[in-house]
Design a protein around this motif. Structure first.
Motif, short mmCIF file in Angstrom:
data_model
loop_
_atom_site.label_atom_id
_atom_site.label_comp_id
_atom_site.label_asym_id
_atom_site.label_seq_id
_atom_site.Cartn_x
_atom_site.Cartn_y
_atom_site.Cartn_z
N PHE A 1 -22.42 -44.64 44.36
CA PHE A 1 -23.17 -43.63 43.91
C PHE A 1 -23.35 -42.61 45.02
CE2 PHE A 1 -26.53 -40.70 43.55
CZ PHE A 1 -26.75 -40.46 41.98
N ASN A 2 -23.47 -42.96 46.38
CA ASN A 2 -23.38 -42.12 47.49
C ASN A 2 -21.86 -41.56 47.78
OD1 ASN A 2 -26.13 -42.19 47.62
ND2 ASN A 2 -26.09 -44.12 48.99
N ILE A 3 -20.99 -42.54 47.85
CA ILE A 3 -19.74 -42.13 47.82
C ILE A 3 -19.25 -41.15 46.76
CG2 ILE A 3 -17.45 -43.06 47.01
CD1 ILE A 3 -18.02 -45.74 48.53
N GLN A 4 -19.66 -41.36 45.49
CA GLN A 4 -19.59 -40.53 44.35
C GLN A 4 -20.08 -38.91 44.71
OE1 GLN A 4 -16.83 -40.71 42.53
NE2 GLN A 4 -17.37 -41.80 40.60
N LYS A 5 -21.16 -38.97 45.48
CA LYS A 5 -21.90 -37.85 45.66
C LYS A 5 -21.12 -36.82 46.78
CE LYS A 5 -25.86 -36.66 43.78
NZ LYS A 5 -26.19 -35.46 43.62
N ASN A 6 -20.43 -37.41 47.81
CA ASN A 6 -19.58 -37.03 48.90
C ASN A 6 -18.49 -36.38 48.11
OD1 ASN A 6 -21.12 -37.78 50.93
ND2 ASN A 6 -19.73 -39.47 51.82
N LEU A 7 -17.83 -36.91 47.21
CA LEU A 7 -16.58 -36.64 46.32
C LEU A 7 -17.02 -35.22 45.58
CD1 LEU A 7 -14.96 -39.92 45.42
CD2 LEU A 7 -14.30 -38.40 47.24
N LYS A 8 -17.91 -35.27 44.79
CA LYS A 8 -18.17 -34.13 44.24
C LYS A 8 -18.86 -33.06 44.98
CE LYS A 8 -19.81 -37.35 40.36
NZ LYS A 8 -20.89 -37.90 39.35
N TYR A 9 -19.32 -33.45 45.91
CA TYR A 9 -19.62 -32.17 46.83
C TYR A 9 -18.44 -31.32 47.36
CZ TYR A 9 -20.95 -29.91 51.18
OH TYR A 9 -21.45 -28.95 52.17
N TYR A 10 -17.48 -32.11 47.71
CA TYR A 10 -16.27 -31.58 48.04
C TYR A 10 -15.22 -31.06 46.81
CZ TYR A 10 -17.05 -32.23 52.94
OH TYR A 10 -17.65 -32.40 54.16
N GLN A 11 -15.40 -31.63 45.83
CA GLN A 11 -14.81 -31.11 44.35
C GLN A 11 -15.27 -29.65 43.99
OE1 GLN A 11 -12.56 -32.36 42.54
NE2 GLN A 11 -12.67 -31.30 40.76
N ASN A 12 -16.93 -29.67 44.50
CA ASN A 12 -17.15 -28.22 44.18
C ASN A 12 -16.71 -27.37 45.32
OD1 ASN A 12 -18.47 -29.29 41.68
ND2 ASN A 12 -20.15 -29.82 42.89
N ARG A 13 -16.04 -27.72 46.03
CA ARG A 13 -15.76 -26.93 47.35
C ARG A 13 -14.11 -26.84 47.28
NH1 ARG A 13 -20.75 -28.10 47.80
NH2 ARG A 13 -22.02 -26.84 48.82
N ASP A 14 -13.56 -26.70 46.30
CA ASP A 14 -12.12 -26.55 45.98
C ASP A 14 -11.30 -27.57 46.49
OD1 ASP A 14 -12.87 -23.92 44.82
OD2 ASP A 14 -12.92 -23.02 46.86
N ARG A 15 -11.62 -28.84 46.69
CA ARG A 15 -10.82 -30.01 46.84
C ARG A 15 -10.19 -30.71 45.52
NH1 ARG A 15 -12.88 -28.18 51.26
NH2 ARG A 15 -12.63 -29.21 53.32
N GLU A 16 -9.28 -31.01 45.05
CA GLU A 16 -8.98 -31.81 44.01
C GLU A 16 -8.83 -33.26 44.08
OE1 GLU A 16 -8.49 -32.05 40.83
OE2 GLU A 16 -8.06 -30.08 41.11
N LEU A 17 -10.35 -33.51 43.62
CA LEU A 17 -10.72 -34.97 43.72
C LEU A 17 -11.06 -35.67 42.39
CD1 LEU A 17 -13.21 -34.38 46.84
CD2 LEU A 17 -10.83 -35.11 46.98
N LYS A 18 -10.79 -34.94 41.57
CA LYS A 18 -11.17 -35.38 40.08
C LYS A 18 -10.51 -36.96 39.81
CE LYS A 18 -11.22 -34.07 35.20
NZ LYS A 18 -10.93 -32.94 34.32
N LYS A 19 -9.25 -36.99 40.28
CA LYS A 19 -8.74 -38.49 39.95
C LYS A 19 -9.44 -39.66 40.55
CE LYS A 19 -4.92 -38.40 43.29
NZ LYS A 19 -3.66 -38.60 43.48
N TYR A 20 -9.68 -39.16 41.92
CA TYR A 20 -10.83 -40.10 42.70
C TYR A 20 -12.04 -40.60 41.94
CZ TYR A 20 -6.91 -39.02 46.01
OH TYR A 20 -5.86 -38.57 46.71
N ILE A 21 -12.55 -39.57 41.54
CA ILE A 21 -13.85 -39.63 41.07
C ILE A 21 -13.98 -40.57 39.91
CG2 ILE A 21 -15.90 -38.36 40.07
CD1 ILE A 21 -15.08 -35.84 42.01
#
Length: 334
Positions: free
Chosen positions: A119-139
């Motif tokens: 869950f906390n890993i996903q929070k990190n990824l979603k934080y940066y996804q909202n800052r213009d990183r392309e992380l959808k596939k990882y999430i």
């Protein structure tokens, strides 16, 4: 308020009344200006150089509840001096052992640990996804792994899922970081700057969790996710899984993306990279700042530090083991 102190130079630790006297030495063995630390203000010592101290000094440290953690030249954690286990209790020891020996009870706790970490890993990824990183596939990939956690029936399968989540997560580091690349996880030894920081930061998180466990009735050698082993405090590894994304990884992203750490802070050799002293100091400063940050705790209705959150996690696990309240892992809510 007690603090952690970091000793980077080799040197001699002695006592002057109720004050610790640390006399560092340089590379030629010459004594430098001593530093004085009132013992009542010391929580623990982190020694990155050789430490010269006698048994009387360790008796003094033990009486004052000061822990000492040791690391070798390559930043590997090598061991700790811990004061006498002043809070260990027989009832807790029995309960903790019973939960470990029961396959069902151990699996339930281990699943919660992996659930919290994911869950906390996903929070990190979603934080940066909202800052213009392309992380959808990882999430999305991690979401698929998360669905399998409750269905696991043994630790080996659960650890496999945890490993897949970590592998996917580390793949996203190259999208999050600007000027550095991880290029996959490597350790013993780390192959690049990012891996060197991950190894160093994880080690710092491990010792933090060990310190917090020491201030509870939990036995640090009896764990649930990681297999208890000789010469290691495996429960600290369990607790660290939840907090590494929040404390270590967020600090790494900050110090690299804001250029607080640069290439000059790393010692790059063939097949291995470690932090120079300048790099260690900068990372530890950022890590300590992170630990001292406070958030408004939803249940306690007051501000608590990230460091205190680790101790609260130990208390929650203690209540679960004693049958007081079911354990729920810490999940970042902001």
């Amino acid at each position: 308020m007690k603090k952690s102190y970091y000793l980077f130079n080799p040197g001699r630790l002695s006592r002057k009344d109720n004050t610790l006297k640390f006399t560092p030495v340089d590379e030629e063995g010459r004594e430098l200006k001593p530093k004085y630390l009132p013992v009542e203000g010391v929580s623990n010592l982190f020694c990155f150089g050789s430490l010269d101290a006698n048994s009387a000094m360790y008796n003094f440290l033990g009486k004052n509840k000061v822990s000492v953690h040791f690391f070798d030249y390559y930043e590997h954690y090598t061991g700790s001096f811990q004061p006498k286990d002043y809070l260990l209790a027989g009832k807790m020891q029995i309960s903790q052992t019973r939960h470990y020996t029961s396959k069902k009870k151990r699996q339930a706790i281990a699943q919660k640990l992996v659930e919290g970490a994911a869950f906390n890993i996903q929070k990190n990824l979603k934080y940066y996804q909202n800052r213009d990183r392309e992380l959808k596939k990882y999430i999305q990939n991690i979401e698929n792994y998360e669905k399998a956690i409750p269905q696991t029936e043994d630790i080996e399968t659960l650890m496999g899922i945890e490993g897949n989540i970590r592998h996917t997560y580390y793949g996203a580091f190259d999208e999050i970081l600007k000027d550095f690349k991880m290029e996959g996880r490597s350790k013993q030894p780390p192959s690049n700057e990012v891996n060197a920081l991950v190894s160093f930061g994880n080690m710092m998180c491990y010792t933090l969790c060990l310190d917090q466990i020491y201030h509870t009735q939990l036995n640090p050698t009896i764990s649930f996710l990681h297999e208890p082993g000789y010469r290691r405090y495996s429960l600290a590894l369990d607790i660290a899984e939840i907090f590494k994304p929040i404390l270590v990884d967020r600090t790494i992203f900050k110090v690299l993306n804001k250029k607080q750490l640069q290439a000059k802070d790393f010692d790059v050799k063939v097949n291995r990279v470690i932090l120079k002293e300048s790099g260690k100091k900068k990372f530890i400063k950022a890590f300590e700042d992170r630990l001292n940050e406070t958030i408004k705790h939803r249940a306690l209705k007051k501000h608590v530090s990230y460091k205190h959150l680790v101790k609260l996690e130990c208390y929650k696990l203690s209540k679960h083991l004693l049958g007081i309240k079911e354990y729920k892992p810490f999940k970042i809510w902001w």
